[in-house]
Design a protein around this motif. Structure first.
Motif, short mmCIF file in Angstrom:
data_model
loop_
_atom_site.label_atom_id
_atom_site.label_comp_id
_atom_site.label_asym_id
_atom_site.label_seq_id
_atom_site.Cartn_x
_atom_site.Cartn_y
_atom_site.Cartn_z
N PRO A 1 0.80 -1.23 0.00
CA PRO A 1 0.00 0.00 0.00
C PRO A 1 0.84 1.28 0.00
N GLY A 2 1.98 1.27 0.67
CA GLY A 2 2.80 2.46 0.76
C GLY A 2 3.48 2.86 -0.54
N GLU A 3 3.48 1.98 -1.53
CA GLU A 3 4.12 2.30 -2.81
C GLU A 3 3.31 3.26 -3.66
N PHE A 4 2.03 3.43 -3.33
CA PHE A 4 1.16 4.26 -4.17
C PHE A 4 1.18 5.72 -3.73
N THR A 5 2.33 6.36 -3.98
CA THR A 5 2.45 7.79 -3.69
C THR A 5 1.76 8.56 -4.81
N LEU A 6 1.56 9.85 -4.59
CA LEU A 6 0.93 10.68 -5.62
C LEU A 6 1.75 10.64 -6.91
N ASP A 7 3.09 10.68 -6.79
CA ASP A 7 3.95 10.65 -7.98
C ASP A 7 3.77 9.36 -8.76
N VAL A 8 3.79 8.23 -8.07
CA VAL A 8 3.67 6.93 -8.73
C VAL A 8 2.31 6.80 -9.41
N VAL A 9 1.26 7.16 -8.69
CA VAL A 9 -0.09 7.03 -9.25
C VAL A 9 -0.27 7.99 -10.43
N SER A 10 0.29 9.19 -10.33
CA SER A 10 0.22 10.14 -11.45
C SER A 10 0.86 9.55 -12.70
N GLN A 11 2.01 8.89 -12.53
CA GLN A 11 2.69 8.28 -13.67
C GLN A 11 1.85 7.14 -14.25
N LEU A 12 1.26 6.32 -13.38
CA LEU A 12 0.41 5.23 -13.86
C LEU A 12 -0.80 5.77 -14.63
N ARG A 13 -1.38 6.88 -14.15
CA ARG A 13 -2.56 7.44 -14.81
C ARG A 13 -2.22 8.01 -16.19
N GLN A 14 -0.93 8.29 -16.44
CA GLN A 14 -0.53 8.81 -17.75
C GLN A 14 -0.64 7.74 -18.83
N LEU A 15 -0.84 6.49 -18.43
CA LEU A 15 -1.03 5.41 -19.40
C LEU A 15 -2.44 5.43 -20.00
N ALA A 16 -3.32 6.27 -19.44
CA ALA A 16 -4.70 6.39 -19.93
C ALA A 16 -4.68 6.98 -21.35
N PRO A 17 -5.75 6.86 -22.13
CA PRO A 17 -7.06 6.33 -21.73
C PRO A 17 -7.06 4.81 -21.66
N PHE A 18 -7.80 4.31 -20.67
CA PHE A 18 -7.90 2.87 -20.49
C PHE A 18 -9.15 2.36 -21.19
N GLY A 19 -9.05 1.16 -21.70
CA GLY A 19 -10.18 0.55 -22.40
C GLY A 19 -9.84 -0.87 -22.77
N ALA A 20 -10.52 -1.41 -23.75
CA ALA A 20 -10.36 -2.82 -24.11
C ALA A 20 -8.91 -3.18 -24.44
N GLY A 21 -8.24 -2.36 -25.24
CA GLY A 21 -6.87 -2.68 -25.63
C GLY A 21 -5.83 -2.22 -24.63
N ASN A 22 -6.25 -1.46 -23.62
CA ASN A 22 -5.32 -0.90 -22.64
C ASN A 22 -5.99 -0.93 -21.26
N PRO A 23 -6.07 -2.13 -20.66
CA PRO A 23 -6.77 -2.23 -19.37
C PRO A 23 -6.02 -1.48 -18.27
N GLU A 24 -6.79 -0.99 -17.28
CA GLU A 24 -6.17 -0.32 -16.14
C GLU A 24 -5.29 -1.30 -15.39
N PRO A 25 -4.13 -0.86 -14.91
CA PRO A 25 -3.26 -1.78 -14.16
C PRO A 25 -3.90 -2.19 -12.84
N LYS A 26 -3.78 -3.47 -12.53
CA LYS A 26 -4.32 -4.00 -11.27
C LYS A 26 -3.17 -4.57 -10.45
N PHE A 27 -3.21 -4.29 -9.14
CA PHE A 27 -2.15 -4.73 -8.25
C PHE A 27 -2.73 -5.55 -7.11
N LEU A 28 -1.99 -6.56 -6.71
CA LEU A 28 -2.39 -7.39 -5.58
C LEU A 28 -1.69 -6.88 -4.32
N LEU A 29 -2.49 -6.56 -3.31
CA LEU A 29 -1.96 -6.21 -2.00
C LEU A 29 -2.22 -7.40 -1.10
N ARG A 30 -1.16 -8.07 -0.68
CA ARG A 30 -1.32 -9.25 0.18
C ARG A 30 -1.36 -8.85 1.65
#
Length: 124
Positions: A17-46
């Protein structure tokens, strides 16, 4: 190996959970737009640990809001259409969560937030 969170929903990576800083999430959101050919990234938190009590949201309590601990505090998790998981989350036991990182903007303040796609008891 029984059915686990990774069997139910395909995840891209495992994270803490601590890895999701504003900087990291902002970079991940730059992969948008998300859709069929570009699914949103999913992460497992154990074995994520709860911080505080979960709250039901929505006119009929169909959504769930809770927080999980990070090394510096907590990060909010919103689980749409997962109100039925309230008792499991409220038990306070560690949970395996499949999440998609997003950014919440409220009154000009941007904070990282996670949307839960899956909520399960950890496998032994």
């Amino acid at each position: 190996h029984g059915k686990g969170a990774d069997d139910a929903i395909a995840v891209d990576a495992e994270a803490a959970p601590g890895e999701f800083t504003l900087d990291v999430v902002s970079q991940l959101r730059q992969l948008a737009p998300f859709g069929a050919g570009n699914p949103e990234p999913k992460f497992l938190l154990r074995r994520a640990e709860l911080a505080g009590r979960p709250k039901l949201m929505g006119p009929h309590g169909e959504h769930l809001s809770f927080a999980v601990k990070t090394p510096t505090g907590a990060i909010r998790i919103v689980a749409f259409r997962r109100g039925a998981a309230h008792d499991l989350v409220a038990s306070g036991a560690p949970l395996d969560l499949v999440v998609t990182p997003t950014i919440n903007e409220w009154r000009g303040v941007r904070t990282p937030e996670l949307q839960a796609q899956g909520i399960e008891e950890p496998r032994r």
